[in-house]
Design a protein around this motif. Structure first.
Motif, PDB file in Angstrom:
ATOM      1  N   LEU A  83       0.069  -0.879   6.253  1.00  0.00           N
ATOM      2  CA  LEU A  83       0.144   0.447   5.616  1.00  0.00           C
ATOM      3  C   LEU A  83       0.339   0.501   4.119  1.00  0.00           C
ATOM      4  CD1 LEU A  83      -0.059   3.486   6.374  1.00  0.00           C
ATOM      5  CD2 LEU A  83       2.517   3.317   7.019  1.00  0.00           C
ATOM      6  N   LEU A  84       1.197  -0.376   3.727  1.00  0.00           N
ATOM      7  CA  LEU A  84       1.215  -0.590   2.269  1.00  0.00           C
ATOM      8  C   LEU A  84       0.171  -1.042   1.363  1.00  0.00           C
ATOM      9  CD1 LEU A  84       3.242  -0.793  -0.324  1.00  0.00           C
ATOM     10  CD2 LEU A  84       3.624  -3.221   0.326  1.00  0.00           C
ATOM     11  N   TYR A  85      -0.598  -1.780   2.086  1.00  0.00           N
ATOM     12  CA  TYR A  85      -1.973  -2.125   1.305  1.00  0.00           C
ATOM     13  C   TYR A  85      -2.739  -0.977   1.258  1.00  0.00           C
ATOM     14  CZ  TYR A  85      -0.085  -6.758   2.780  1.00  0.00           C
ATOM     15  OH  TYR A  85       0.864  -7.756   3.096  1.00  0.00           O
ATOM     16  N   ALA A  86      -2.786  -0.338   2.246  1.00  0.00           N
ATOM     17  CA  ALA A  86      -3.754   1.088   2.469  1.00  0.00           C
ATOM     18  C   ALA A  86      -3.262   2.140   1.455  1.00  0.00           C
ATOM     19  CB  ALA A  86      -3.809   1.858   3.741  1.00  0.00           C
ATOM     20  N   VAL A  87      -1.956   2.141   1.268  1.00  0.00           N
ATOM     21  CA  VAL A  87      -1.668   3.199   0.148  1.00  0.00           C
ATOM     22  C   VAL A  87      -1.858   2.687  -1.254  1.00  0.00           C
ATOM     23  CG1 VAL A  87       0.472   4.101  -0.665  1.00  0.00           C
ATOM     24  CG2 VAL A  87       0.277   4.158   1.739  1.00  0.00           C
ATOM     25  N   THR A  88      -1.508   1.150  -1.403  1.00  0.00           N
ATOM     26  CA  THR A  88      -1.820   0.868  -2.833  1.00  0.00           C
ATOM     27  C   THR A  88      -3.443   0.753  -3.065  1.00  0.00           C
ATOM     28  OG1 THR A  88      -0.134  -0.867  -2.358  1.00  0.00           O
ATOM     29  CG2 THR A  88      -1.909  -1.538  -4.192  1.00  0.00           C
ATOM     30  N   GLY A  89      -4.243   0.660  -1.961  1.00  0.00           N
ATOM     31  CA  GLY A  89      -5.661   0.760  -2.354  1.00  0.00           C
ATOM     32  C   GLY A  89      -6.026   2.075  -2.762  1.00  0.00           C
ATOM     33  N   PHE A  90      -5.385   3.146  -2.100  1.00  0.00           N
ATOM     34  CA  PHE A  90      -6.013   4.552  -2.179  1.00  0.00           C
ATOM     35  C   PHE A  90      -5.315   4.911  -3.551  1.00  0.00           C
ATOM     36  CE2 PHE A  90      -4.489   9.016  -2.401  1.00  0.00           C
ATOM     37  CZ  PHE A  90      -5.783   9.568  -2.130  1.00  0.00           C
ATOM     38  N   LEU A 325       1.830  11.618  -4.221  1.00  0.00           N
ATOM     39  CA  LEU A 325       3.064  10.914  -3.388  1.00  0.00           C
ATOM     40  C   LEU A 325       2.792   9.356  -3.184  1.00  0.00           C
ATOM     41  CD1 LEU A 325       2.982  13.292  -0.064  1.00  0.00           C
ATOM     42  CD2 LEU A 325       4.500  13.068  -2.150  1.00  0.00           C
ATOM     43  N   THR A 326       1.673   8.558  -3.376  1.00  0.00           N
ATOM     44  CA  THR A 326       1.371   7.425  -3.498  1.00  0.00           C
ATOM     45  C   THR A 326       1.706   6.691  -4.597  1.00  0.00           C
ATOM     46  OG1 THR A 326      -0.774   7.572  -3.916  1.00  0.00           O
ATOM     47  CG2 THR A 326      -0.186   7.448  -1.678  1.00  0.00           C
ATOM     48  N   GLY A 327       1.420   7.545  -5.712  1.00  0.00           N
ATOM     49  CA  GLY A 327       2.084   6.972  -7.124  1.00  0.00           C
ATOM     50  C   GLY A 327       3.604   7.173  -7.220  1.00  0.00           C
ATOM     51  N   VAL A 328       4.102   8.098  -6.935  1.00  0.00           N
ATOM     52  CA  VAL A 328       5.679   8.052  -6.893  1.00  0.00           C
ATOM     53  C   VAL A 328       6.226   6.736  -6.001  1.00  0.00           C
ATOM     54  CG1 VAL A 328       7.682   9.315  -6.106  1.00  0.00           C
ATOM     55  CG2 VAL A 328       5.921  10.413  -7.478  1.00  0.00           C
ATOM     56  N   PHE A 329       5.716   6.525  -4.901  1.00  0.00           N
ATOM     57  CA  PHE A 329       6.222   5.466  -3.908  1.00  0.00           C
ATOM     58  C   PHE A 329       5.915   4.072  -4.451  1.00  0.00           C
ATOM     59  CE2 PHE A 329       4.822   2.495  -0.696  1.00  0.00           C
ATOM     60  CZ  PHE A 329       6.215   2.247   0.017  1.00  0.00           C
ATOM     61  N   LEU A 330       4.909   3.889  -5.028  1.00  0.00           N
ATOM     62  CA  LEU A 330       4.476   2.747  -5.732  1.00  0.00           C
ATOM     63  C   LEU A 330       5.438   2.300  -6.844  1.00  0.00           C
ATOM     64  CD1 LEU A 330       0.679   2.449  -5.216  1.00  0.00           C
ATOM     65  CD2 LEU A 330       2.458   1.133  -3.863  1.00  0.00           C
ATOM     66  N   ALA A 331       5.532   3.459  -7.446  1.00  0.00           N
ATOM     67  CA  ALA A 331       6.213   3.281  -8.950  1.00  0.00           C
ATOM     68  C   ALA A 331       7.660   2.929  -8.694  1.00  0.00           C
ATOM     69  CB  ALA A 331       6.425   4.607  -9.635  1.00  0.00           C
TER      70      ALA A 331
END
Length: 348
Positions: A83-90, A325-331
């Motif tokens: 799921l982390l890989y999917a979020v990163t790719g998006f 959301l994904t940007g904040v999470f990855l940051a």
């Protein structure tokens, strides 16, 4: 991350912000802000929430296919990591031209978790093939369903749609052809090297070596497809569910405005055509093309008074909200990993 990568990241981010600002200026410059806000206040938030849930399904399906791909190549991973890989790719696909940053960052995340780059690349290639095949299947079906409407559009607009669709079709046909005939891609590569040696003599050797290494990875993927047809079929069905959920978002926006007269499948088909047309064109997140295409394709679906607001809500639910959301999470994750990283030991 070295200085060159930082500069490239800042350049892509700046290009994305510039395109985003220009898009909204061109599309909304003639709109009355008060009227637009009044239109947006009419929507039913519960139905927008259904659209957001459809995006969650999008991520869950992609994570499952990545997990299946890694397992097939002998490098199993927990679902949470996939799921982390999917979020990163998006996120990184959305902010880089032609989605060029998505898979490299996914491979980096996989490498940090102990997966070999070869296994990660093969798993992503298999997931990409499944996704593209599903996108083409739904896009062609959508075109056939809305053929009369699409053929009646201005030639320039129709040409833009056709170019994007053809690019996706070429990718799928090449991958499918490689599975059916293993000699196809090597022959194509040898054909492409003829003009490369003539027009790029200094880089021809490096390009040929890169092509051979890519072909070795492709051969493993092709053999995997032949040996695990059932699993590949399951991945394709999962990709279909993933895209059906994603393409349904304009329908939930349609219902959120209290409108009626359109079916779920009709609007999924229309969105499938739009997605197939713009997804392969070299703009970060297809910004500008997706918004403009929405206004053109859905002008017979939404009343003119609510069409700009519908475009804003549809793109916000399917793209901008989850990009944020994904940007904040990855940051936060990057900062946490950097904080937890051990300090380099001092040498005496």
């Amino acid at each position: 991350m070295n200085q060159v990568q930082w500069k490239k990241g800042l350049l892509c981010g700046g290009l994305f912000v510039l395109l985003l600002g220009l898009t909204f200026y061109l599309l909304l410059a003639k709109q009355d802000p008060a009227h637009l806000w009044a239109v947006l206040k009419q929507v039913k938030l519960l139905l927008l929430g259904v659209g957001a849930c459809a995006m969650v399904v999008f991520f869950l399906c992609e994570a499952k296919n990545i997990q299946r791909g890694l397992s097939l190549f002998g490098s199993p991973a927990p679902y949470r990591s996939c799921l982390l890989y999917a979020v990163t790719g998006f996120f990184f696909s959305s902010v880089t031209p032609s989605a060029s940053g998505g898979q490299p960052m996914q491979l980096y995340a996989m490498y940090r978790d102990g997966h070999s780059p070869a296994h990660g690349a093969l798993a992503l290639l298999l997931e990409f093939f499944s996704f593209q095949l599903a996108a083409v299947t739904l896009g062609v079906g959508g075109f056939l369903l809305h053929k009369s409407q699409l053929l009646a559009m201005p030639r320039g607009v129709l040409l833009c749609f056709l170019v994007g669709a053809v690019l996706n079709l070429v990718v799928v046909f090449l991958l499918a052809g490689a599975v059916i005939s293993p000699r196809l891609l090597p022959a194509l590569g040898r054909g492409l090297m003829v003009p490369a040696r003539r027009f790029l003599p200094r880089r021809a050797s490096a390009l040929e070596a890169w092509g051979k290494s890519q072909w070795q990875d492709m051969r493993q993927c092709i053999q995997c497809c032949k040996d695990h047809k059932k699993q590949l079929g399951t991945m394709f069905l999962t990709s279909l569910v993933q895209l059906l959920a994603y393409h349904s978002i304009p329908f939930w926006v349609f219902l959120a405005f209290g409108l009626s007269g359109q079916t779920l499948w009709s609007m999924i088909a229309l969105q499938a055509v739009l997605f197939l047309s713009v997804s392969s064109l070299p703009l970060p997140g297809a910004v500008g093309l997706s918004e403009g295409g929405f206004l053109l394709l859905y002008q017979t679906v939404f009343p003119a008074a609510v069409l700009p607001g519908a475009m804003l809500l549809s793109r916000s639910v399917s793209f901008y909200l989850f990009l944020l959301l994904t940007g904040v999470f990855l940051a936060f994750r990057f900062l946490r990993l950097a904080w937890q990283a051990p300090l380099p030991s001092k040498t005496m």
